[in-house]
Design a protein around this motif. Sequence first.
Motif, PDB file in Angstrom:
ATOM      1  N   MET A  37      -6.818 -10.168   8.757  1.00 49.26           N
ATOM      2  CA  MET A  37      -6.747  -9.112   9.836  1.00 49.26           C
ATOM      3  C   MET A  37      -6.729  -7.592   9.354  1.00 49.26           C
ATOM      4  N   CYS A  38      -6.392  -7.534   8.072  1.00 49.56           N
ATOM      5  CA  CYS A  38      -6.332  -5.924   7.738  1.00 49.56           C
ATOM      6  C   CYS A  38      -7.457  -5.893   7.197  1.00 49.56           C
ATOM      7  N   ALA A  39      -8.292  -6.937   6.649  1.00 45.05           N
ATOM      8  CA  ALA A  39      -9.792  -6.517   6.282  1.00 45.05           C
ATOM      9  C   ALA A  39     -10.605  -6.014   7.549  1.00 45.05           C
ATOM     10  N   HIS A  40     -10.348  -6.703   8.622  1.00 47.12           N
ATOM     11  CA  HIS A  40     -10.870  -6.566   9.660  1.00 47.12           C
ATOM     12  C   HIS A  40     -10.800  -5.303  10.459  1.00 47.12           C
ATOM     13  N   ALA A  41      -9.667  -4.955  10.017  1.00 43.59           N
ATOM     14  CA  ALA A  41      -9.076  -3.340  10.969  1.00 43.59           C
ATOM     15  C   ALA A  41      -9.752  -2.198  10.091  1.00 43.59           C
ATOM     16  N   MET A  42      -9.985  -2.578   8.715  1.00 41.91           N
ATOM     17  CA  MET A  42     -10.271  -1.369   7.879  1.00 41.91           C
ATOM     18  C   MET A  42     -11.781  -0.657   8.692  1.00 41.91           C
ATOM     19  N   GLU A  43     -11.881   0.374   7.993  1.00 46.86           N
ATOM     20  CA  GLU A  43     -13.121   1.025   8.566  1.00 46.86           C
ATOM     21  C   GLU A  43     -14.456   0.338   7.850  1.00 46.86           C
ATOM     22  N   GLU A  44     -15.537   0.582   8.366  1.00 48.68           N
ATOM     23  CA  GLU A  44     -16.688   0.005   8.071  1.00 48.68           C
ATOM     24  C   GLU A  44     -16.962  -0.238   6.464  1.00 48.68           C
ATOM     25  N   SER A  45     -16.669   0.771   5.780  1.00 49.51           N
ATOM     26  CA  SER A  45     -16.833   0.645   4.176  1.00 49.51           C
ATOM     27  C   SER A  45     -15.907  -0.392   3.497  1.00 49.51           C
ATOM     28  N   THR A  46     -14.641  -0.835   4.289  1.00 52.08           N
ATOM     29  CA  THR A  46     -13.810  -1.721   3.690  1.00 52.08           C
ATOM     30  C   THR A  46     -13.720  -2.846   4.598  1.00 52.08           C
ATOM     31  N   ASP A  47     -14.743  -3.428   5.240  1.00 52.08           N
ATOM     32  CA  ASP A  47     -14.363  -4.575   6.137  1.00 52.08           C
ATOM     33  C   ASP A  47     -14.933  -6.043   5.643  1.00 52.08           C
ATOM     34  N   THR A  48     -14.970  -5.809   4.229  1.00 50.55           N
ATOM     35  CA  THR A  48     -15.322  -7.219   3.585  1.00 50.55           C
ATOM     36  C   THR A  48     -14.501  -7.160   2.298  1.00 50.55           C
ATOM     37  N   THR A 281       6.631   6.121 -10.415  1.00 55.15           N
ATOM     38  CA  THR A 281       5.683   5.986  -9.730  1.00 55.15           C
ATOM     39  C   THR A 281       5.583   4.508  -8.911  1.00 55.15           C
ATOM     40  N   LEU A 282       5.525   4.236  -7.806  1.00 52.99           N
ATOM     41  CA  LEU A 282       5.278   2.727  -7.282  1.00 52.99           C
ATOM     42  C   LEU A 282       4.076   3.130  -6.094  1.00 52.99           C
ATOM     43  N   ALA A 283       3.151   2.027  -6.473  1.00 50.47           N
ATOM     44  CA  ALA A 283       1.995   2.200  -5.459  1.00 50.47           C
ATOM     45  C   ALA A 283       1.628   1.024  -4.857  1.00 50.47           C
ATOM     46  N   LEU A 284       1.476   1.066  -3.623  1.00 51.02           N
ATOM     47  CA  LEU A 284       1.318  -0.259  -2.861  1.00 51.02           C
ATOM     48  C   LEU A 284       0.064  -0.185  -2.383  1.00 51.02           C
ATOM     49  N   VAL A 285      -1.078  -0.891  -2.737  1.00 51.75           N
ATOM     50  CA  VAL A 285      -2.703  -0.522  -2.069  1.00 51.75           C
ATOM     51  C   VAL A 285      -3.029  -1.973  -1.597  1.00 51.75           C
ATOM     52  N   SER A 286      -3.793  -1.621  -0.327  1.00 57.42           N
ATOM     53  CA  SER A 286      -4.230  -2.908   0.248  1.00 57.42           C
ATOM     54  C   SER A 286      -3.361  -3.984   0.585  1.00 57.42           C
ATOM     55  N   TRP A 307      -0.922   2.916   0.467  1.00 58.05           N
ATOM     56  CA  TRP A 307      -1.989   3.223   0.456  1.00 58.05           C
ATOM     57  C   TRP A 307      -3.130   2.295   1.040  1.00 58.05           C
ATOM     58  N   MET A 308      -3.570   2.451   2.350  1.00 60.71           N
ATOM     59  CA  MET A 308      -4.354   1.590   3.216  1.00 60.71           C
ATOM     60  C   MET A 308      -3.918   0.174   3.076  1.00 60.71           C
ATOM     61  N   SER A 309      -2.512   0.354   3.704  1.00 59.03           N
ATOM     62  CA  SER A 309      -1.690  -1.160   3.633  1.00 59.03           C
ATOM     63  C   SER A 309      -1.139  -1.162   5.042  1.00 59.03           C
ATOM     64  N   LEU A 325       6.370  11.046  -0.843  1.00 57.24           N
ATOM     65  CA  LEU A 325       6.223   9.807  -0.026  1.00 57.24           C
ATOM     66  C   LEU A 325       4.701   9.987   0.732  1.00 57.24           C
ATOM     67  N   ILE A 326       3.772   9.305   0.137  1.00 53.93           N
ATOM     68  CA  ILE A 326       2.127   9.223   0.637  1.00 53.93           C
ATOM     69  C   ILE A 326       1.986   8.035   1.361  1.00 53.93           C
ATOM     70  N   LEU A 327       1.516   8.423   2.595  1.00 54.47           N
ATOM     71  CA  LEU A 327       1.192   7.442   3.580  1.00 54.47           C
ATOM     72  C   LEU A 327      -0.221   7.561   3.830  1.00 54.47           C
ATOM     73  N   TRP A 328      -1.289   6.659   3.650  1.00 55.50           N
ATOM     74  CA  TRP A 328      -2.593   6.878   3.860  1.00 55.50           C
ATOM     75  C   TRP A 328      -3.189   5.717   4.386  1.00 55.50           C
ATOM     76  N   LYS A 329      -3.839   5.967   5.502  1.00 55.41           N
ATOM     77  CA  LYS A 329      -4.485   4.838   6.571  1.00 55.41           C
ATOM     78  C   LYS A 329      -3.771   3.517   6.761  1.00 55.41           C
ATOM     79  N   THR A 330      -2.481   3.636   7.100  1.00 62.74           N
ATOM     80  CA  THR A 330      -1.787   2.515   7.348  1.00 62.74           C
ATOM     81  C   THR A 330      -2.267   2.009   8.670  1.00 62.74           C
ATOM     82  N   PHE A 331      -3.075   1.131   8.667  1.00 61.55           N
ATOM     83  CA  PHE A 331      -4.189   0.405   9.616  1.00 61.55           C
ATOM     84  C   PHE A 331      -3.154  -0.131  10.974  1.00 61.55           C
TER      85      PHE A 331
END
Length: 543
Positions: A37-48, A281-286, A307-309, A325-331
């Motif tokens: 579901m997360c992959a589907h919700a991402m923008e076009e460049s990240t839908d696969t 530093t703690l990073a949670l990505v995708s 990040w994108m999560s 605290l950085i929040l980026w594209k939390t779909f």
Amino acid sequence: MPTLVAAGGMRATERARHPRSSHGPRPHLDHIMARAMCAHAMEESTDTMEGIMRVVLTCLPTPAPFSTSHGSLSSSAGGGGGSGGGGDDRISRLPGALLSNIVSRLPARDAARTAVLSTRWRRVWASTPLVLDDVDLLDIPDEDLRRGHSHRVDLAAAASRVTRVLTSHRGPYLCVHLTCCNMATHWPMLSYWLSLLAANGVQDLVFANRPYPLDLPLPVDILRIPSLRSLYLAFWTFPGIPGGARGPHVFPHLRELGLCFISIDAQDLDGLLQCSPVLETLALVSNSYSPAHIRVRSRTLRCVLFWMSLAQEIALVVAPRLDRLILWKTFMGFPGEIFCRTRVKIGYATELRVLGYLEPRMHELEIGNTTIEAGTKMSSDKTVPSVKILALKVRFGIRNEAKLLPVFLRCFPNVETLHVMSDDAHDPTGKLNLKFWHDVGPIECLHSHVNKVVFHMFRGERSELAFLKFILERAEALQKIVVVLANRDQAWVDEMRAKLRPLAMAKRASENPTLLIVALEGGSAWSFHRASDLSVNDPFDYC
């Protein structure tokens, strides 16, 4: 009188079989469904899946000490090699420490090849701290690998070459990045690799499965490498932390931890934090709902990136040194109009200085034990006075979202730099005009502290112009406004400049001249690496 300045452009399947692990169960199907579901919700460049790989690969650190896999080594004064240059071998006469420094900056395959030059060069490579990026062991362009083109990777060759390098180098290992190996097909080798990494004191490790199956369990041997300073894991299921592997002795030197497309539960994430007594530093990505509830308990963390999560909750429970605290594209959008919001809870985080991007449609803000919403009566226990740099993302075309802007601003009374990103509203539900902003009550940060405002992705809408006029009329300490356009087409730029020109004559609260800069949106300027770089004072500012 405000000055209008135009600035130049800135642009920025099938699941494979794998060994079962005795260290932990396979993840529940919910995790895999959530990821899909997360992959589907991402923008076009990240839908696969390859799109997700691109996101992850671009967030991984660059192997030190070199930042490129293209280099050459010439042994003659004239630049020619031994077979064609005809010059004296002056490089080999250099002191051993300098030769070691040269070799350390070469890609691993080229560094190993220096051993054939002479007996002295053989000793140099063998004694130089190893810097290994398996990308450099393959015969395809680095750019293709970084873009996630898995079908072009000879996975068997990658694993075989990694084994040869690790077994032929006597250590120590400075940096090892493994992103090109399908770990499931080379499962028997993983424990051997990890034992070598531990024995040779590796400091910087990237350990990624490429990338199927998605539920491959991470070898628990990863918890037996106490020398690590930086650790990035990608495309694994976390196996759980055995009782004997808990405590600050597990990762006593770890300062940076990245979990990319990792299935991990809240208890094990908390265990990792407790195993890392100097983590910064703690990073949670995708990651999607893994864990669903992220609770930060660490007295050393300075930076958390989400990040994108996706998650149901991010709670800063005890984080006294946290700076950002950085929040980026939390779909939040999924097929069938299923929506998810993330609760952002700010508890004990007295040094939190940088926060964003907070989004009214995606984030529910909670300070202390109070949920911040329209109509919330403000008091000191519902504010975060330490925040100096705040970034908000809002759809001005959605009235109920835009109305939360002043509510959020009141929660951060000492903000000095305000970033506002305008998001496109495909189905507008009523825009806010200047009258709405005239009726907004006092906002402490605008009254006393905000000296710079950056408005990103400006589209020229009336509601955006109304907000900018409101800022000019209320921000008494304002020194600069930066407007970043959403389009770099020259005709668009000219039209936007015409729309912004009246602001130069608008009423303003500040006695200082206001600089209004029109810049072009730079897609590559804002990045994971900038957001995580603690030496950058304002990670949102690239203008």
